[in-house]
Design a protein around this motif. Structure first.
Motif, PDB file in Angstrom:
ATOM      1  N   ASP A 151     -24.272 -29.952 -15.823  1.00  0.00           N
ATOM      2  CA  ASP A 151     -25.397 -29.029 -15.650  1.00  0.00           C
ATOM      3  C   ASP A 151     -25.799 -28.891 -14.185  1.00  0.00           C
ATOM      4  N   SER A 152     -25.694 -29.971 -13.413  1.00  0.00           N
ATOM      5  CA  SER A 152     -26.080 -29.910 -12.002  1.00  0.00           C
ATOM      6  C   SER A 152     -25.060 -29.160 -11.151  1.00  0.00           C
ATOM      7  N   LEU A 153     -23.820 -29.043 -11.622  1.00  0.00           N
ATOM      8  CA  LEU A 153     -22.752 -28.409 -10.839  1.00  0.00           C
ATOM      9  C   LEU A 153     -22.470 -26.968 -11.256  1.00  0.00           C
ATOM     10  N   ARG A 154     -23.063 -26.528 -12.367  1.00  0.00           N
ATOM     11  CA  ARG A 154     -22.817 -25.153 -12.826  1.00  0.00           C
ATOM     12  C   ARG A 154     -23.366 -24.167 -11.805  1.00  0.00           C
ATOM     13  N   ASN A 155     -22.556 -23.142 -11.544  1.00  0.00           N
ATOM     14  CA  ASN A 155     -22.865 -22.117 -10.540  1.00  0.00           C
ATOM     15  C   ASN A 155     -22.995 -22.694  -9.127  1.00  0.00           C
ATOM     16  N   VAL A 156     -22.460 -23.900  -8.936  1.00  0.00           N
ATOM     17  CA  VAL A 156     -22.375 -24.511  -7.609  1.00  0.00           C
ATOM     18  C   VAL A 156     -20.908 -24.824  -7.317  1.00  0.00           C
ATOM     19  N   LEU A 157     -20.330 -25.756  -8.096  1.00  0.00           N
ATOM     20  CA  LEU A 157     -18.909 -26.081  -7.970  1.00  0.00           C
ATOM     21  C   LEU A 157     -18.054 -25.066  -8.717  1.00  0.00           C
ATOM     22  N   PHE A 158     -18.573 -24.591  -9.824  1.00  0.00           N
ATOM     23  CA  PHE A 158     -17.882 -23.600 -10.662  1.00  0.00           C
ATOM     24  C   PHE A 158     -18.909 -22.614 -11.208  1.00  0.00           C
ATOM     25  N   GLN A 159     -18.425 -21.492 -11.686  1.00  0.00           N
ATOM     26  CA  GLN A 159     -19.294 -20.476 -12.278  1.00  0.00           C
ATOM     27  C   GLN A 159     -19.283 -20.621 -13.798  1.00  0.00           C
ATOM     28  N   VAL A 160     -20.385 -20.268 -14.430  1.00  0.00           N
ATOM     29  CA  VAL A 160     -20.431 -20.309 -15.888  1.00  0.00           C
ATOM     30  C   VAL A 160     -20.524 -18.902 -16.453  1.00  0.00           C
ATOM     31  N   GLU A 161     -19.881 -18.727 -17.569  1.00  0.00           N
ATOM     32  CA  GLU A 161     -19.938 -17.490 -18.344  1.00  0.00           C
ATOM     33  C   GLU A 161     -20.630 -17.841 -19.649  1.00  0.00           C
ATOM     34  N   GLU A 162     -21.908 -17.478 -19.761  1.00  0.00           N
ATOM     35  CA  GLU A 162     -22.667 -17.778 -20.971  1.00  0.00           C
ATOM     36  C   GLU A 162     -22.393 -16.720 -22.023  1.00  0.00           C
ATOM     37  N   ASP A 163     -22.203 -17.158 -23.256  1.00  0.00           N
ATOM     38  CA  ASP A 163     -21.917 -16.194 -24.309  1.00  0.00           C
ATOM     39  C   ASP A 163     -22.434 -16.692 -25.653  1.00  0.00           C
ATOM     40  N   VAL A 164     -22.205 -15.893 -26.668  1.00  0.00           N
ATOM     41  CA  VAL A 164     -22.666 -16.218 -28.019  1.00  0.00           C
ATOM     42  C   VAL A 164     -21.826 -17.357 -28.589  1.00  0.00           C
ATOM     43  N   SER A 165     -22.249 -17.844 -29.753  1.00  0.00           N
ATOM     44  CA  SER A 165     -21.595 -19.024 -30.325  1.00  0.00           C
ATOM     45  C   SER A 165     -20.344 -18.710 -31.131  1.00  0.00           C
ATOM     46  N   SER A 166     -20.011 -17.427 -31.312  1.00  0.00           N
ATOM     47  CA  SER A 166     -18.834 -17.064 -32.095  1.00  0.00           C
ATOM     48  C   SER A 166     -17.562 -17.597 -31.447  1.00  0.00           C
ATOM     49  N   HIS A 167     -16.819 -18.435 -32.181  1.00  0.00           N
ATOM     50  CA  HIS A 167     -15.575 -18.985 -31.636  1.00  0.00           C
ATOM     51  C   HIS A 167     -14.549 -17.883 -31.385  1.00  0.00           C
ATOM     52  N   GLY A 168     -14.468 -16.925 -32.309  1.00  0.00           N
ATOM     53  CA  GLY A 168     -13.506 -15.844 -32.155  1.00  0.00           C
ATOM     54  C   GLY A 168     -13.777 -15.022 -30.914  1.00  0.00           C
ATOM     55  N   ALA A 169     -15.034 -14.659 -30.700  1.00  0.00           N
ATOM     56  CA  ALA A 169     -15.406 -13.852 -29.538  1.00  0.00           C
ATOM     57  C   ALA A 169     -15.150 -14.615 -28.238  1.00  0.00           C
ATOM     58  N   ARG A 170     -15.448 -15.898 -28.242  1.00  0.00           N
ATOM     59  CA  ARG A 170     -15.265 -16.694 -27.033  1.00  0.00           C
ATOM     60  C   ARG A 170     -13.778 -16.857 -26.704  1.00  0.00           C
ATOM     61  N   LEU A 171     -12.956 -17.106 -27.732  1.00  0.00           N
ATOM     62  CA  LEU A 171     -11.521 -17.248 -27.489  1.00  0.00           C
ATOM     63  C   LEU A 171     -10.921 -15.949 -26.956  1.00  0.00           C
ATOM     64  N   LYS A 172     -11.380 -14.831 -27.475  1.00  0.00           N
ATOM     65  CA  LYS A 172     -10.856 -13.548 -27.006  1.00  0.00           C
ATOM     66  C   LYS A 172     -11.255 -13.294 -25.554  1.00  0.00           C
ATOM     67  N   LYS A 173     -12.466 -13.695 -25.160  1.00  0.00           N
ATOM     68  CA  LYS A 173     -12.867 -13.567 -23.761  1.00  0.00           C
ATOM     69  C   LYS A 173     -11.978 -14.429 -22.872  1.00  0.00           C
ATOM     70  N   LEU A 174     -11.630 -15.625 -23.373  1.00  0.00           N
ATOM     71  CA  LEU A 174     -10.727 -16.502 -22.622  1.00  0.00           C
ATOM     72  C   LEU A 174      -9.366 -15.844 -22.456  1.00  0.00           C
ATOM     73  N   LEU A 175      -8.827 -15.313 -23.546  1.00  0.00           N
ATOM     74  CA  LEU A 175      -7.492 -14.719 -23.504  1.00  0.00           C
ATOM     75  C   LEU A 175      -7.466 -13.424 -22.704  1.00  0.00           C
ATOM     76  N   ASN A 176      -8.627 -12.745 -22.628  1.00  0.00           N
ATOM     77  CA  ASN A 176      -8.726 -11.515 -21.823  1.00  0.00           C
ATOM     78  C   ASN A 176      -9.056 -11.810 -20.366  1.00  0.00           C
ATOM     79  N   LYS A 177      -9.020 -13.092 -19.989  1.00  0.00           N
ATOM     80  CA  LYS A 177      -9.188 -13.556 -18.608  1.00  0.00           C
ATOM     81  C   LYS A 177     -10.577 -13.288 -18.052  1.00  0.00           C
ATOM     82  N   ARG A 178     -11.569 -13.259 -18.946  1.00  0.00           N
ATOM     83  CA  ARG A 178     -12.945 -13.145 -18.489  1.00  0.00           C
ATOM     84  C   ARG A 178     -13.516 -14.523 -18.155  1.00  0.00           C
TER      85      ARG A 178
END
Length: 266
Positions: A151-178
Motif C-alpha cells: 500500500d505504501s509503494l502503490r503509485n510510487v514504485l509501481f502504478q495501480v489499476e483499480e477495477d471491479v471484482s469480476s475475475h473475468g473482466a480483470r483477466l481480460k484487462k490483463l490479456l488486453n495489456k491494460r
C-alpha cells in the motif's frame, strides 16, 4: 391404532440431549440475527456471484457454534468498510493493516489467504520482492489492501489499476495489456491450483471461454504475501461477539473442522 401423546408427555420421553438441541435450534431461530458484512463479487454482466460453497460451510460452522443466525449483507470493499465503521455489522474475511488496526477490533485468524500475482504467459517475470514490480501497472480490486508495504509503494514504485471484482473482466484487462500483472487472493497454496481455479471461475462467469484465453495467463510461483483473514468490527460495540468468535475459531482450529470445510472443493 396410532395413539397421539400430548406434547408435554412426548417431550418428557425425549433424551435430554435431544431436548437441548431442540431448544437451541428454536432459540437460534428466534434470536435477532447477527449482521455479517462480506465483500461482493460480480460477473461481467454485473450479476452478484454466489458465495462459494466452502465459505458457506464455514459460515454455517460459526452459526452452529455461536447458536446464532447470520444476516449476510454483501457490498464492494469501500462501501463495506464504511458501513462497518458506522457499526452496521461484523466484517468477514478482513486482513490487517495499520489503518484498519486503528479502527477495528480483529478476531483470531480464520485462515490464511495467499495473494498471488497473475501475468500474461508471454510476459511473466521473476518475483522475489516489491522491487520487482518497479515500473509495472498492477491490477487491484478497488478498495482492497495488500499489506502495508504494498500500500505504501502503490503509485510510487509501481502504478495501480483499480477495477471491479469480476475475475473475468480483470483477466481480460490483463490479456488486453491494460495492466502488466493482476493481484488475486485465495487460500490455495500452490500456483497450479490457483491457475485451475481461475479457469473454473472464468468459465462460471462467462458462457463462452476460448481455450486460448485459458492458456494465456500464468500465476507466478511466489505469492506477493500470505495474509491472515479475520472477523473484524468496531470496538466496543461488537467486542462480546468477537470474543465468542475467537472461541469458535480456536475450537475449529484444534478439531481441524475449519480446515476440513475449506478443503472440501480442492
Amino acid at each position: 391404532m396410532l395413539l397421539l401423546l400430548p406434547t408435554f408427555l412426548f417431550l418428557s420421553l425425549l433424551p435430554t440431549s435431544a431436548l437441548r438441541a431442540t431448544e437451541t435450534d428454536k432459540s437460534a431461530k428466534q434470536a435477532k440475527p447477527l449482521v455479517l458484512l462480506i465483500r461482493e463479487l460480480r460477473n461481467e454482466d454485473g450479476d452478484l456471484v454466489p458465495i462459494r460453497e466452502e465459505i458457506r460451510q464455514v459460515l454455517n460452522y460459526f452459526e452452529r457454534e455461536l447458536r446464532v443466525r447470520f444476516e449476510i449483507r454483501r457490498y464492494p470493499w469501500i462501501r463495506l468498510l464504511n458501513n462497518a465503521r458506522n457499526g452496521e455489522g461484523i466484517v468477514f474475511g478482513l486482513s490487517k493493516n495499520r489503518e484498519r488496526l486503528a479502527i477495528f477490533h480483529f478476531s483470531e485468524a480464520i485462515y490464511a489467504n495467499y495473494v498471488w500475482l497473475v501475468t500474461r504467459s508471454d510476459a511473466s517475470f521473476v518475483f522475489n520482492n516489491m522491487q520487482d514490480l518497479r515500473g509495472k501497472t498492477v491490477g487491484v480490486v478497488r478498495g482492497a489492501s495488500y499489506g502495508d508495504e504494498f500500500d505504501s509503494l502503490r503509485n510510487v514504485l509501481f502504478q495501480v489499476e483499480e477495477d471491479v471484482s469480476s475475475h473475468g473482466a480483470r483477466l481480460k484487462k490483463l490479456l488486453n495489456k491494460r495492466m502488466d500483472v493482476m493481484v488475486f487472493g485465495d487460500r490455495r497454496s500452490q500456483p497450479e491450483q490457483v491457475e485451475q481455479l481461475l479457469i473454473r471461475l472464468l468459465r462460471n462467469e462467462t458462457s463462452q471461454v476460448e481455450t486460448a484465453i485459458e492458456q494465456s495467463f500464468k500465476v507466478l510461483p511466489k505469492p506477493l504475501l500470505i495474509d491472515d483473514l479475520h472477523f473484524a468490527a468496531m470496538s466496543p460495540q461488537y467486542d462480546a461477539w468477537i470474543q465468542k468468535l475467537n472461541l469458535a475459531i480456536l475450537a475449529g482450529r484444534k478439531s481441524g473442522e475449519i480446515n476440513r470445510l475449506l478443503l472440501r472443493d480442492k
